[in-house]
Write an enzyme that holds these catalytic residues in place. Sequence first.
Site, PDB file in Angstrom:
ATOM      1  N   ASP A  59      -5.356   8.041  10.972  1.00 15.57           N
ATOM      2  CA  ASP A  59      -3.991   7.493  11.146  1.00 15.57           C
ATOM      3  C   ASP A  59      -3.568   8.508  12.352  1.00 15.57           C
ATOM      4  O   ASP A  59      -3.759   9.437  12.779  1.00 15.57           O
ATOM      5  CB  ASP A  59      -3.067   8.181  10.078  1.00 15.57           C
ATOM      6  CG  ASP A  59      -3.405   7.275   8.774  1.00 15.57           C
ATOM      7  OD1 ASP A  59      -3.122   6.112   8.747  1.00 15.57           O
ATOM      8  OD2 ASP A  59      -3.571   7.905   7.581  1.00 15.57           O
ATOM      9  N   GLU A  82       0.893  -1.151   0.238  1.00 16.37           N
ATOM     10  CA  GLU A  82      -0.065  -0.049  -0.041  1.00 16.37           C
ATOM     11  C   GLU A  82       1.013   1.338  -0.036  1.00 16.37           C
ATOM     12  O   GLU A  82       1.715   1.365   0.901  1.00 16.37           O
ATOM     13  CB  GLU A  82      -0.968   0.160   1.247  1.00 16.37           C
ATOM     14  CG  GLU A  82      -1.860  -0.970   1.495  1.00 16.37           C
ATOM     15  CD  GLU A  82      -2.545  -0.888   2.864  1.00 16.37           C
ATOM     16  OE1 GLU A  82      -2.540   0.061   3.420  1.00 16.37           O
ATOM     17  OE2 GLU A  82      -3.337  -1.782   3.371  1.00 16.37           O
TER      18      GLU A  82
END
Length: 258
Positions: free
Chosen positions: A63, A52
């Site tokens: 995140d 990714e």
Amino acid sequence: MMSPQTRISEAIRSAAAGGQPALVAYVTAGFPRREGFLEQLHAIAEAVDVIEIGVPFSDPMADGPTIQRSNRAALAQGVSLQWILAELAAAERRPAVPILLMSYLNPLLAYGLERLPDAALRAGVSGFIVPDLPYEECGPLRQTLDTRGLALVQLITPVTPPARLQMLCDYSRGFVYAVTMTGTTGKSVAIPQNTLDYLQRARRVSPLPVCAGFGIRGREQVSRLAPYVDGVIVGSALVEVIERGEDPAAFLQALRRG
């Protein structure tokens, strides 16, 4: 010829057939420096089954601090979706493993959904993960990616109700991204039994491989997850290895050792 989304599924299934979960690695594009991005990608690809590539974004709400920090550093150097696609498209050789882009929705909209699929194919990208795009809003992107055989991976969490979990598994492409906790990336996860039960339920109903991500940091966690998933996703811990200037391939290989 195998479609890009099928290539992702097959890479994970093939790796998991050996008895260990497939290894999916997340890296922020252009971190810590733009120079050497492709070389870094090749080194990591040698140690994993799927990559990714994180598209840096100013407000990466899913995140934690590590990936937020790497996003800011990459943005400061001018790394963008356009730059990533151009670098990959111009590369003399590409990683042998499937590549996905993990991006928030804004960079994709700014680039233009209508030209995204062809640009992705030219760059050798097999699919996308968009953590801030709920299923109910993903129709236009999912349909345009489907026309080129590209994957749009759906995310599930431990609090996803059973009916919705079934729907997301049915409509995912490539694999199902099973978040191991509620919260953002980067925290260490103890992986309690109820998380394993949830992963088992997802795997039972999903026609695609199920990969667990968020908080995966060490071999002990990989071993605990192994009977319940087809793959594990390592992000923040890998970004921290890169940040410290250590060998990312050695770290990833250690996750596979029993």
